[in-house]
Design an enzyme around this catalytic site. Sequence first.
Site, PDB file in Angstrom:
ATOM      1  N   PRO A  19       0.827  -1.088   0.247  1.00  0.00           N
ATOM      2  CG  PRO A  19       0.099  -0.926   2.369  1.00  0.00           C
ATOM      3  CD  PRO A  19       0.616  -1.949   1.166  1.00  0.00           C
ATOM      4  CB  CYS A 103       2.593   5.144   7.713  1.00  0.00           C
ATOM      5  SG  CYS A 103       2.851   6.785   6.554  1.00  0.00           S
ATOM      6  N   GLY A 204      11.064  -3.558   1.069  1.00  0.00           N
ATOM      7  CA  GLY A 204      11.702  -2.895   1.300  1.00  0.00           C
ATOM      8  C   GLY A 204      12.795  -3.031   0.506  1.00  0.00           C
TER       9      GLY A 204
END
Length: 337
Positions: A19, A103, A204
């Site tokens: 997302p 986030c 990542g």
Amino acid sequence: MSAVRIGQYTLRNNLILAPMAGVTDQPFRTLCQRLGAGMVVSEMVSSDMSLWNSRKSSLRRIHEGDPEPRSVQIAGGDAQMMAAAAKANVEAGAQIIDINMGCPAKKVCNKAAGSALLRDEALVSEILHAVVSAVDVPVTLKIRTGWDRANKNGLNVAKIAEQAGIQALAVHGRTRADLYTGEAEYDTIGAIKQAVSIPVFANGDITSPEKARAVLETTGVDGLLIGRAAQGRPWIFREIEHYLRTGEHLPAPQLDEVERILLEHLAALHAFYGDVMGVRIARKHVGWYLATRPGGKEFRARFNALEDTQAQCANVRAFFSERRQSLETEDGQGVAA
């Protein structure tokens, strides 16, 4: 690759579109799923339902025709608001609820949400238990390795998550303080995978098929979340899936196919957002698609000044036509030489 299950859902492969706020809207999710993603996750939705009446928020919510299983990510720092938001999203069609505790953005962390929650393990537990209890669909969690390098508690949070009934965990291999700098900590992700029995996904810097295989092998995780590497390259999912399955590389998409995909993406953005907003949002996507192509930077400057959908599509077609002519000229010169 063995099949990965999240609750009652078996994913078609172990590659998930991560997302990303302002990126993973319905047009992009649909495109990535068609081009090989095993699952896609919505943009982050605030748990403050008083904000849901805005047009921007309504577009971020789940829609008919969204690829299944429909996973919606929610963010917030109040357990009861998070539970209510989860329930409302399930009633609207969400089949999986994903909780954002990863986030790093200031505007999210300043509201004690996102990765800021990692500083308060008691609150993490309260939120997870509240959301899991509120809905009868699988609940997943996305985290970072910790708040900063002196406070890397991803392992503890993973155990809390499993105890709370979280069905799968995604770990971005950086702390909140790292943002997106430095190397991802795959060793930490591997340690988290060893510590829990629920599916764990690494996130990542997964930018190529080779990197995907290396991360899977070194961490032992069940799957991968791919985010920024899919911007302007939604076909990365089929490239990685093919490589993991066969050990061979798919040929890079030809210019004609890239043009078709980009025009399809533009049409979907224009239809979903309407002409004015669609034109504006299309600009960043076109920039990503053409970032590494000769003449792409100059084209983007011109493209960003365009104000209507037809002009955008016509200019993209012209760009690819010029590139084809340029390649034909180069090929002809090569033969002559």
